[in-house]
Every structure is written in C-alpha cells, then in structure tokens.
Design an enzyme around this catalytic site. Sequence first.
Site, PDB file in Angstrom:
ATOM      1  N   HIS A 103      -6.683 -15.461   8.203  1.00 23.72           N
ATOM      2  CA  HIS A 103      -5.460 -14.757   8.441  1.00 23.72           C
ATOM      3  C   HIS A 103      -5.495 -13.579   9.676  1.00 23.72           C
ATOM      4  CE1 HIS A 103      -3.991 -17.323   5.071  1.00 23.72           C
ATOM      5  NE2 HIS A 103      -4.792 -16.784   4.338  1.00 23.72           N
ATOM      6  N   LYS A 151      20.615  15.226  -5.280  1.00 17.52           N
ATOM      7  CA  LYS A 151      20.768  13.898  -5.299  1.00 17.52           C
ATOM      8  C   LYS A 151      21.560  13.269  -6.543  1.00 17.52           C
ATOM      9  CE  LYS A 151      18.489  11.859  -2.083  1.00 17.52           C
ATOM     10  NZ  LYS A 151      19.144  10.788  -1.101  1.00 17.52           N
ATOM     11  N   ARG A 165      11.765  -4.525  -9.106  1.00 20.08           N
ATOM     12  CA  ARG A 165      10.290  -4.277  -9.569  1.00 20.08           C
ATOM     13  C   ARG A 165      10.184  -4.083 -11.172  1.00 20.08           C
ATOM     14  NH1 ARG A 165      11.982  -0.569  -5.418  1.00 20.08           N
ATOM     15  NH2 ARG A 165      10.683  -0.653  -3.594  1.00 20.08           N
ATOM     16  N   PRO A 206       0.703  -1.257  -0.019  1.00 20.52           N
ATOM     17  CA  PRO A 206       0.056   0.034  -0.168  1.00 20.52           C
ATOM     18  C   PRO A 206       0.861   1.415   0.045  1.00 20.52           C
ATOM     19  CG  PRO A 206      -0.798  -1.613   1.726  1.00 20.52           C
ATOM     20  CD  PRO A 206       0.694  -2.162   1.343  1.00 20.52           C
ATOM     21  N   GLU A 207       0.392   2.211  -0.809  1.00 19.74           N
ATOM     22  CA  GLU A 207       1.195   3.457  -0.942  1.00 19.74           C
ATOM     23  C   GLU A 207       0.347   4.545  -0.208  1.00 19.74           C
ATOM     24  OE1 GLU A 207       2.507   4.386  -4.917  1.00 19.74           O
ATOM     25  OE2 GLU A 207       2.705   2.161  -5.171  1.00 19.74           O
ATOM     26  N   ARG A 235       0.416 -12.704   4.557  1.00 18.14           N
ATOM     27  CA  ARG A 235       1.670 -12.785   4.188  1.00 18.14           C
ATOM     28  C   ARG A 235       2.552 -12.851   5.654  1.00 18.14           C
ATOM     29  NH1 ARG A 235       2.116 -10.314  -1.800  1.00 18.14           N
ATOM     30  NH2 ARG A 235       0.555 -11.623  -2.889  1.00 18.14           N
ATOM     31  N   LYS A 280       3.467   6.218   4.046  1.00 19.63           N
ATOM     32  CA  LYS A 280       2.892   5.094   4.135  1.00 19.63           C
ATOM     33  C   LYS A 280       2.632   4.469   5.512  1.00 19.63           C
ATOM     34  CE  LYS A 280       5.455   3.823  -0.266  1.00 19.63           C
ATOM     35  NZ  LYS A 280       6.375   3.013  -0.687  1.00 19.63           N
TER      36      LYS A 280
END
Length: 289
Positions: A96, A163, A273, A2-3, A117, A61
């Site tokens: 779960h 950066k 990813r 989830p973001e 999970r 998050k």
Amino acid sequence: MPELPEVEVVRRGLERWVAGRTVEAVEVLHPRAVRRHPGGGADFAARLAGETIGVPRRRGKYLWLPLEGRDLSVLGHLGMSGQLLVQPEGVADEKHLRIRVRFRDTAGTELRFVDQRTFGGLSLHETVPDSADGLPDVIAHIARDPLDPLFDEGAYHLALRAKRSTVKRALLDQSLISGVGNIYADEALWRAKLHYERPTATLTRPRSAELLGHVRDVLHAALAVGGTSFDSLYVNVNGESGYFDRSLDAYGREDEPCRRCGTPIRRRPWMNRSSYFCPRCQRPPRVAS
C-alpha cells in the site's frame, strides 16, 4: 486513529532519520494520498523537490515537516492506517505504498508513506504568520496539547468549566486540548474515577487539575513503550509496534475485572465509538429530575 503518543513516536523517528536531508525526487503513487494538496500530485512532487527538511514538529495528533528557509511545511495526516516509514533504498515496495521521497545524500534510505485505507495523506501548506513553531495554517485552530510546555492550564480549566458538555466530549475536543483520543480519554477517566458522561460544569478546579494530571501520566506511559498498537496498522518509522495495549486499564477490557475493585469493565456505545469504564469506580452522574 493514532493519538498523541503514536504521532510523537513517529515524529522522533523522523527527526533522527529525515531532518536536515534535501529532497531529490518525489513519487506520488496514489492520488488520494495528496488529495488535501490543492495542486495535486505533480505539483506536490515538483514543489518538494530540492527542499531541505527541518526538524519535524507536532501539535496534538498533527505532524509536519517544516522546510528550511521557507514559510512552508509538509503536513502529514496518518488517518486510520497511515505509516511514515524510513526504508533502505531498493527494499521491495510495500503493498500500500502511496508516496516515496528520495534524498540527495548517500544515507541509503528513503521516506515512504504507506496507507492501506487511504484516509491519510501528505500536503504542503503555508505557515501561520509569526508562528513560533511554524504551525501550518490549516491547523491553526488546534489547541496545544497537555505535554506542550506552553499549554495554558489556567485557560484550560476555565474553558472546561464553561463548556456545556460532558467530560469525555471535552477531552476529545481538539480546539480545547489536543492529542487525546478515545483510548487515552478512557484510560485517564478510569484513573480519575470519573464517568465519561460527567458534566464539565460540575468539575471543580482541583478535580479538573487532577484529571489533567492523569491525562499527562497516561500519555507519558504510552510514549515510554512506543504507543498503542492493536494491529499492524500503527508502527514507528522502523516498522515496529508499540506495547501500551498490554498496560490498558479500561479500554478494550470489556467483562474483564477492574484492576482496582474487581468489578467487570463495561463497554457502552458512544458517539460512533465505544466507552469503557468501571461501573463501580466510575459511577454515572445523577439524572436531574
């Protein structure tokens, strides 16, 4: 994972159903669900019993439930499949179910942490001293997110240019800007017509401001429809899925036509990813000779 939009949807649901309620008892049904709590399951349950939940908060998050009158919070990490569900008492347990929180009032609902999970979990943490928003100490390094009213755009632009990285890596750097993950990074970059490997040092102030605007637009659009659900693992506190996956322009659309130019969307492996992009609208940077 989830973001920001998905976590904010959960936070809003918890604010409605949990804020102001006093904990009667806690059951820890799986030790991994409290592995980030140093005292273990019994200590977590004992310390939370009798406490009153304040207004849930979020940074990027990360989601936490401050305890009223205490410099202490319950930090929730959803991981890949964690769900915080508000369920009527007596409803059959989920397969779960990992943690159950019962309350003293007569509202007839309880809070359940369900995690297939077991990558997520709940834990108690001290508050950062003098923190205006009660930030738990273990996430003090997490930057504010772009929807936070106190997000410093000037500092963000300077840090981005400083950066020695590429633009997508910078968007996923939670110490620079929080809440943006793989899905929404790809969506914002598609809107900005920027390739994911574009060096951050090449972004002008107007260009980085434009990208930040697209990041915010994508996050707001996802929030409006409850976030993005590709499977049943992400749901809100009532067990309902989000629908932003129907509006995605880049992510998950490999070989489908770009909605701007018609060129097939491409997918490339990237940092364990995938990155989705339009090879025509988002041209890769030139390689220095």
